[in-house]
Design an enzyme around this catalytic site. Structure first.
Site, PDB file in Angstrom:
ATOM      1  N   GLY A 165       1.510   5.078   1.679  1.00 32.05           N
ATOM      2  CA  GLY A 165       1.227   6.025   2.758  1.00 32.05           C
ATOM      3  C   GLY A 165       1.428   7.430   2.239  1.00 32.05           C
ATOM      4  O   GLY A 165       1.610   7.626   1.039  1.00 32.05           O
ATOM      5  N   ALA A 166       1.375   8.397   3.155  1.00 35.58           N
ATOM      6  CA  ALA A 166       1.491   9.802   2.738  1.00 35.58           C
ATOM      7  C   ALA A 166       2.852  10.068   2.095  1.00 35.58           C
ATOM      8  O   ALA A 166       2.959  10.828   1.152  1.00 35.58           O
ATOM      9  CB  ALA A 166       1.291  10.712   3.938  1.00 35.58           C
TER      10      ALA A 166
ATOM     11  N   GLY B   3       0.838  -1.202   0.000  1.00 33.05           N
ATOM     12  CA  GLY B   3       0.000   0.000   0.000  1.00 33.05           C
ATOM     13  C   GLY B   3       0.861   1.235   0.000  1.00 33.05           C
ATOM     14  O   GLY B   3       2.085   1.147   0.116  1.00 33.05           O
TER      15      GLY B   3
ATOM     16  N   LYS C 249       8.401   0.113   5.008  1.00 37.19           N
ATOM     17  CA  LYS C 249       7.956   1.370   4.396  1.00 37.19           C
ATOM     18  C   LYS C 249       9.173   2.143   3.908  1.00 37.19           C
ATOM     19  O   LYS C 249      10.082   2.429   4.674  1.00 37.19           O
ATOM     20  CB  LYS C 249       7.181   2.214   5.416  1.00 37.19           C
ATOM     21  CG  LYS C 249       6.580   3.485   4.797  1.00 37.19           C
ATOM     22  CD  LYS C 249       6.142   4.487   5.833  1.00 37.19           C
ATOM     23  CE  LYS C 249       4.729   4.216   6.319  1.00 37.19           C
ATOM     24  NZ  LYS C 249       4.295   5.241   7.295  1.00 37.19           N
TER      25      LYS C 249
ATOM     26  N   VAL D  92       4.664   0.957   1.078  1.00 31.76           N
ATOM     27  CA  VAL D  92       4.968  -0.132   2.007  1.00 31.76           C
ATOM     28  C   VAL D  92       5.072  -1.429   1.206  1.00 31.76           C
ATOM     29  O   VAL D  92       4.205  -1.729   0.381  1.00 31.76           O
ATOM     30  CB  VAL D  92       3.854  -0.256   3.070  1.00 31.76           C
ATOM     31  CG1 VAL D  92       4.218  -1.321   4.096  1.00 31.76           C
ATOM     32  CG2 VAL D  92       3.607   1.072   3.754  1.00 31.76           C
TER      33      VAL D  92
ATOM     34  N   ASP E 218      -4.355  11.008  13.148  1.00 25.49           N
ATOM     35  CA  ASP E 218      -4.945  10.527  11.891  1.00 25.49           C
ATOM     36  C   ASP E 218      -5.611   9.168  12.111  1.00 25.49           C
ATOM     37  O   ASP E 218      -5.342   8.207  11.388  1.00 25.49           O
ATOM     38  CB  ASP E 218      -3.879  10.464  10.801  1.00 25.49           C
ATOM     39  CG  ASP E 218      -4.476  10.421   9.390  1.00 25.49           C
ATOM     40  OD1 ASP E 218      -5.687  10.693   9.254  1.00 25.49           O
ATOM     41  OD2 ASP E 218      -3.737  10.103   8.451  1.00 25.49           O
TER      42      ASP E 218
END
Ligand SMILES: *[C@@H]1O[C@H](CO)[C@@H](O)[C@H](O)[C@H]1NC(C)=O
Ligand SMILES: *[C@@H]1O[C@H](CO)[C@@H](O)[C@H](O)[C@H]1NC(C)=O
Ligand SMILES: *[C@@H]1O[C@H](CO)[C@@H](O)[C@H](O)[C@H]1NC(C)=O
Ligand SMILES: *[C@@H]1O[C@H](CO)[C@@H](O)[C@H](O)[C@H]1NC(C)=O
Ligand SMILES: *[C@@H]1O[C@H](CO)[C@@H](O)[C@H](O)[C@H]1NC(C)=O
Ligand SMILES: *[C@@H]1O[C@H](CO)[C@@H](O)[C@H](O)[C@H]1NC(C)=O
Ligand SMILES: *[C@@H]1O[C@H](CO)[C@@H](O)[C@H](O)[C@H]1NC(C)=O
Length: 791
Positions: free
Chosen positions: A513-514, A511, A534, A518, A631
């Site tokens: 992230g900001a 996936g 990550k 990852v 978050d």
């Protein structure tokens, strides 16, 4: 050689020509291709010349609308795209494809009207209705069919339609109030904007509910405002016909929901002298202090001799903004907060005010017949209570939280306001007594003597029970935390090569992230261990910041409900983080399964909710430095093979030193989950911002419904407002998504916890340890007030 015209003369000439043109252009029918250049007052007038459609001046430029040409100032009765900013350029044009556009407004084309059938002509009528005609001469669009804040004679407010007040006389955008012709029950009701259609939010209504059919609101030519339904067989007059006037050339009636939230019926008469005379013939509500929102939070409204409202602060409160009397009041000293097991401070006292009322929803009600002393004692011993209202007629005592809304003088209530004491949620930090006492007008201090004794007895009795309960509960939490600290291993430092190898050269992304992607990987030292790596790849500076935050925020922490950081790589420009691998995806995957696989079992969902709560409790309360995650959302909550939920992604997390209880502003986090104090940029952000986000997640867990889905579906309500309405109606259980039979009390309890979490005021939200106890049914909670009104 001709002498050049000097500039003033030229201007006068232009003005004369322009006025000639506007007179000679008193055309009543506009046809395709005809346009009107933007200029203040440029218009297509009605045959009588009394109404006009065109450009009028507002703050900062021009707007398009309909007005009655009263003098000296025009009276605007309709505005196109009222929320749009003003513009100064362009032209109105009936296009050949049948729409009415404001072309070139601030360089863009704005649609004024896009009728279902193409329009070939338009006309400003003498009744104030601007209409568009299709080729077969039927009206396909009209300003009467889309009222803004005003109804003219002959205009209807149809069932389900609303009027919205403007912000001010010079700013016509949607303001603070609405008049709703309720489709479901036929009642005509005024509410503040941003509330639900519930009686508790209303401030005026016609009482025409349960009629059995929808009603239409109509203003007739004699100034009678009335409701009509069932094909005319039912009528109810709200106003009387206007009295006959001296000789007039013409007169017009209008009803406007004014910026102050009052509906007024106006009569504009054109006298034979050519002057206009304006009268207000009727207003509703007649007492302007009844308007919910006439005064800001925590203040109350008093009418002066001229029936003008003014706003005052109760004892212990000061104006939020000294220059804005209607802007609301705030406690003179900082607010404390309510935590589990907190004892009431013996220094607490109550200030008393007679003959006031607060129309806010109470969270606790004591039965009728309560004495003043008992009412005060009930509030003083309840850490959540900021004020109590005693109905002097029947002795009903209601407990209130801050902010107090819609206060006004009158109504025959006695208000007891909690003051003093170090731990009061209302006023907090008790160092400020003289100042507050000095301000109090009608303060009766009852901190000593009989009342204190009564309060103390009540307190001791209840506190002892609670405390006994707390002790076992605390022990239970400590135990859970100890279990969680399974393996306390230091962070490992990896070389880039090792991680490149472990991830097969970053082949299998899990996936994004900001700040990076990852990847799945396998570490082989001794056995094999699946990991998630990550790789931070955004801007060097942001990547570095995220890296530092992750390492410092969760590097040395270890809890069963936090995704564990195993190590990192900090080599040259490479920044990588190595986490335990979570094989079951995110909470979002778990809750919102694609393909109609049914809902996850209720037990599992409650388990997940508790997992997340424990993870946050650990971050907020059990570390040397508090951590605000910032978050919290289902995408950042991961599930391991055993179905345990763990919080991940600390990229935004904020560390607070122990003495720094509150800090930083500036928007981060994710829309839909953000606490209101955050996106408003008002006030400090504390751990209570996480509690808010948790509340939204909790609602999603119970409802198996995404909070953003409501907005995307064009619903006006938020998930929280929807759930609150169900809770109030006692329908929460049946409406929540479940494939099983679950006890109503249990579902309601979870929804109530969520409602407390999504309160607008941070100090009204519980701490995470209270959330855990409330979820488990170990801590009693009062019925929650309505949630923060919108995201
Ligand atoms: C007309 O408008 C001006 C400027 O907005 C305002 O100052 C004045 O009070 C208005 N006059 C009337 C009679 O409304
Ligand atoms: C005009 O046309 C519309 C559809 O374009 C139709 O619905 C309407 O009945 C027509 N009216 C007349 C008077 O022909
Ligand atoms: C404007 O045009 C429409 C349709 O062509 C027509 O029905 C109407 O009577 C006209 N109005 C005036 C005031 O000329
Ligand atoms: C104007 O903005 C308000 C919120 O400020 C919103 O409720 C309303 O729907 C908007 N109106 C239009 C016509 O867009
Ligand atoms: C209303 O009245 C008209 C004329 O009297 C009739 O044609 C129509 O069917 C009625 N409508 C309803 C809904 O009763
Ligand atoms: C309502 O107003 C109309 C129009 O003025 C009048 O004819 C009628 O008698 C009024 N009805 C009542 C109940 O006052
Ligand atoms: C309460 O306040 C209302 C409104 O200001 C006033 O009319 C009334 O007389 C007051 N009643 C008492 C008992 O002071």
């Amino acid at each position: 050689m001709a002498k050049p015209l000097d500039l003033p003369l030229l201007l006068i000439l232009i003005t004369m020509v322009a006025s000639l043109v506007s007179v000679s252009c008193a055309q009543t029918n506009v046809t395709s291709g005809v346009s009107l250049q933007a200029a203040a007052g440029a218009s297509w007038p009605s045959p009588s010349g009394h109404f006009a459609f065109g450009f009028y001046a507002i703050e900062g430029g021009l707007a398009v609308g309909v007005w009655l040409a009263t003098a000296p100032n025009i009276t605007v009765t309709w505005t196109a795209s009222r929320n749009d900013t003003s513009a100064t350029s362009g032209a109105l044009r009936l296009t050949y494809d049948g729409r009415l556009l404001w072309t070139g407004a601030n360089g863009q084309d704005r649609t004024v009207a896009a009728p279902p059938q193409p329009a070939v002509a338009a006309a400003m009528r003498d009744d104030g209705n601007f209409v568009l005609y299709a080729a077969n001469a039927t009206v396909v669009w009209s300003t009467f069919a889309a009222p803004t804040d005003t109804l003219l004679a002959g205009q209807d407010l149809s069932p389900g339609a609303q009027l919205f007040s403007s912000i001010s006389a010079t700013s016509r955008a949607t303001g603070k109030y609405r008049l709703t012709n309720q489709l479901n029950d036929g009642n005509l009701v005024m509410y503040p904007v941003g509330t639900m259609n519930v009686a508790a939010a209303a401030y005026w209504d016609t009482g025409t509910f349960q009629i059995g059919f929808p009603l239409t609101l109509r203003l007739d030519a004699s100034g009678v405002l009335y409701l009509v339904g069932n094909n005319g067989s039912y009528t109810k007059n709200l106003t009387k016909a206007s009295a006959a006037q001296a000789v007039e050339q013409a007169h017009y009636h209008r009803v406007t929901l004014d910026p102050d939230g009052v509906l007024r019926s106006y009569r504009h008469g054109l006298l034979s002298s050519g002057r206009w005379k304006t009268d207000v013939e009727w207003i509703g509500p007649s007492d302007r202090c009844h308007v919910k929102g006439a005064c800001g939070f925590n203040s109350y409204c008093v009418l002066d001799r001229d029936a003008q409202p003014s706003c005052l602060c109760p004892p212990g409160f000061d104006l939020m903004d000294a220059g804005d009397a209607a802007g609301g009041c705030t406690a003179s000293s900082g607010a404390g907060e309510c935590t589990v097991g907190q004892r009431a401070d013996p220094g607490l006292s109550m200030a008393t005010m007679q003959n006031v009322s607060w129309a806010d929803t109470p969270y606790g009600v004591l039965a009728a017949g309560t004495s003043a002393a008992d009412c005060q004692a009930a509030c003083i011993s309840d850490c959540f209570c900021a004020a109590a209202l005693l109905d002097t007629n029947d002795g009903t005592c209601t407990k209130q939280q801050l902010p107090l809304r819609y206060g006004r003088e009158g109504g025959g209530y006695t208000l007891f306001m909690k003051t003093g004491g170090a731990a009061s949620p209302a006023l907090g930090g008790g160092g400020n007594h003289h100042h507050r006492l000095g301000r109090a007008i009608t303060v009766a201090l009852v901190g000593v003597g009989l009342l204190a004794f009564v309060a103390l007895c009540a307190l001791l009795a209840s506190a002892r029970l609670l405390w006994l309960n707390q002790r076992t509960v605390r022990r239970h939490i400590a135990l859970a935390a100890a279990e969680a600290l399974d393996e306390e291993a230091p962070l490992r430092s990896y070389s880039y090569e090792e991680l490149e190898h472990a991830t097969y050269s970053f082949r299998d992304p899990l996936g994004r992230g900001a700040f990076g992607t990852v990847f799945k990987g396998t570490l082989r030292n001794g056995g094999e261990r699946a990991v998630a790596v990550k790789r931070l790849e955004k801007l060097v500076e942001d990547g570095e910041r995220e890296f530092q935050r992750e390492v410092s925020a969760i590097g040395r922490t270890s809890h069963r409900n936090l995704v564990r950081l195993l190590g990192f790589c900090h080599e040259g420009a490479n920044r990588l983080l190595v986490y335990e691998y979570m094989s079951n995806g995110s909470l979002a995957d778990f809750l919102f399964k694609a393909g109609g696989g049914g809902y996850p079992p209720w037990r599992d969902r409650v388990g997940v909710a508790l997992d997340v709560a424990r993870g946050l409790h650990y971050l907020h309360d059990e570390l040397d430095s508090r951590v605000i995650h910032c978050d919290v959302k289902p995408q950042n909550i991961l599930m391991d093979a055993a179905g345990t939920a763990k919080i991940s992604d600390f990229g935004l997390a904020k560390l607070l030193q122990p003495d720094q209880t509150r800090t930083f502003t500036g928007v981060r986090g994710t829309r839909g989950y953000l606490a209101p104090e955050w996106y408003r940029g008002a006030g400090p952000v504390t751990v209570k911002a996480d509690v808010y986000s948790y509340g939204v997640v909790l609602l999603e867990i119970v409802a198996c419904r995404r909070s953003m889905e409501m907005e995307e579906a064009g619903e006006e309500r938020t998930l929280a407002e929807w759930a609150y309405e169900l809770l109030v109606k006692g329908e929460a259980t049946s409406a929540m998504s479940s494939d099983e039979v679950v006890g109503a009390a249990e579902v309601e309890r979870v929804v109530k916890v969520a409602m407390w979490c999504v309160q607008a005021e941070p100090q009204s939200r519980p701490s995470m340890d209270s959330v855990i106890l409330m979820l488990q049914g170990r801590l009693e909670m009062p019925f929650p007030p309505p949630p923060a009104s919108s995201y």
